[in-house]
Design an enzyme around this catalytic site. Sequence first.
Site, mmCIF file in Angstrom:
data_model
loop_
_atom_site.group_PDB
_atom_site.id
_atom_site.type_symbol
_atom_site.label_atom_id
_atom_site.label_comp_id
_atom_site.label_asym_id
_atom_site.label_seq_id
_atom_site.Cartn_x
_atom_site.Cartn_y
_atom_site.Cartn_z
ATOM 1 N N HIS A 73 0.849 -1.207 0.000
ATOM 2 C CA HIS A 73 0.000 0.000 0.000
ATOM 3 C C HIS A 73 0.883 1.255 0.000
ATOM 4 O O HIS A 73 0.897 2.047 0.953
ATOM 5 C CB HIS A 73 -0.883 -0.045 1.258
ATOM 6 C CG HIS A 73 -2.069 0.867 1.247
ATOM 7 N ND1 HIS A 73 -1.973 2.220 1.033
ATOM 8 C CD2 HIS A 73 -3.379 0.605 1.433
ATOM 9 C CE1 HIS A 73 -3.188 2.752 1.104
ATOM 10 N NE2 HIS A 73 -4.060 1.794 1.345
ATOM 11 N N GLU A 108 -0.668 1.330 -5.554
ATOM 12 C CA GLU A 108 -0.477 0.134 -4.721
ATOM 13 C C GLU A 108 -0.549 -1.121 -5.582
ATOM 14 O O GLU A 108 -1.564 -1.391 -6.201
ATOM 15 C CB GLU A 108 -1.578 0.100 -3.657
ATOM 16 C CG GLU A 108 -1.775 1.443 -2.949
ATOM 17 C CD GLU A 108 -3.148 1.568 -2.285
ATOM 18 O OE1 GLU A 108 -3.801 0.552 -2.005
ATOM 19 O OE2 GLU A 108 -3.574 2.715 -2.060
HETATM 20 O O1 TA6 Z 1 -6.113 1.084 -0.855
HETATM 21 C C1 TA6 Z 1 -7.091 2.075 -0.835
HETATM 22 C C2 TA6 Z 1 -7.866 1.986 0.462
HETATM 23 O O2 TA6 Z 1 -8.409 0.719 0.614
HETATM 24 C C3 TA6 Z 1 -8.931 3.088 0.482
HETATM 25 O O3 TA6 Z 1 -10.227 2.592 0.316
HETATM 26 C C4 TA6 Z 1 -8.686 3.862 1.753
HETATM 27 O O4 TA6 Z 1 -9.601 3.681 2.723
HETATM 28 C C5 TA6 Z 1 -7.264 3.468 2.090
HETATM 29 O O5 TA6 Z 1 -7.017 2.207 1.572
HETATM 30 C C6 TA6 Z 1 -6.768 3.613 3.503
HETATM 31 O O6 TA6 Z 1 -7.239 2.613 4.357
HETATM 32 P P1 TA6 Z 1 -6.903 2.646 5.900
HETATM 33 O O7 TA6 Z 1 -7.517 1.409 6.476
HETATM 34 O O8 TA6 Z 1 -5.419 2.666 6.033
HETATM 35 O O9 TA6 Z 1 -7.513 3.912 6.442
#
Ligand code: TA6
Length: 303
Positions: free
Chosen positions: A166, A277
Amino acid sequence: MPIEQTDDGKVIISTADKSTSATVLLYGATLISWKTKHDNEHLWVSDSAKLDGTKAVRGGVPLVFPVFGPPPADLKEKGFVQHGFARTSVWELLGVVSETNEVVTVQFGLGPEMVSPQKMVTEAWQNDFTLLLTVELDQTKSQLTTKIEVQNPEVTKSWGFNWLFHTYFRVPEVCDVAVTGLENSAGGVADKVSKSEYSVSSSVTPVTIAGEVDRVYKNVPGSDAVQIVATVSKQPLFTVARTNLDDVVVWNPWTENANALADFSPKTGFHQMLCVEAGTVGRFVTLQPGEKWEASQTLTAHL
Ligand code: TA6
């Protein structure tokens, strides 16, 4: 020494002349810094990110395993949380695998007994596993490679998982960059903002950011085709090369979501970040007993 361990759970990896470095927080094995040319930082980390093990890090390269996004209802009931437990567990430093003056390779591991909170694995997911993360810092090529090996040591049980790096890239201004290489994503786009799925031919590519973006591009072809480029000059800022990672998520929270996230600061910081990501999130990979699966991403900094 190519690595230095700090009292607050960080592993600093650096090349011989110290001009290139990466910092891995053992909590989540989260990369929280990657610098080339001494002070040229390529990862975005929120000023209010928790680095004390109380919350997944807002920034850097959190590791998503075994579920991407919100968990299915049955797992959620048993205490499983968004994006799984790899990013909230303290990994073990296994050591330096190899080193030259310009390239340093370090390994980290995670098993079920180390998962936090424990109920995520004992009560919810309930599968035995081993994760091996290899981080390779290459000064000459300005590259950072992260490779993951997922093993299923079960004797009779198979299980499925998602994997995702991520990555929060630091960019000069998100409105001035575009993500290229997503044009031919054969699996289409799952768009969480418009809550719809569509083919890439009907979406705008290259992807530019002028508001909230939260999309999964599925089955993206070309192992080294994805780039963040400057919109006007077309100069690449970063290349994301992938091995065995089919999907690419593009995320920028923009104003409202940045305001809603307590650990996101400064609140205007979304202008300096872009998540691109690499993962396998459009489907679950199934591992039979005794099997293993490997995947990696290599980031090249052109700045
Ligand atoms: O990868 C994108 C995502 O899944 C978004 O939907 C957004 O919510 C982000 O990740 C961050 O997630 P987190 O759980 O770290 O707040």
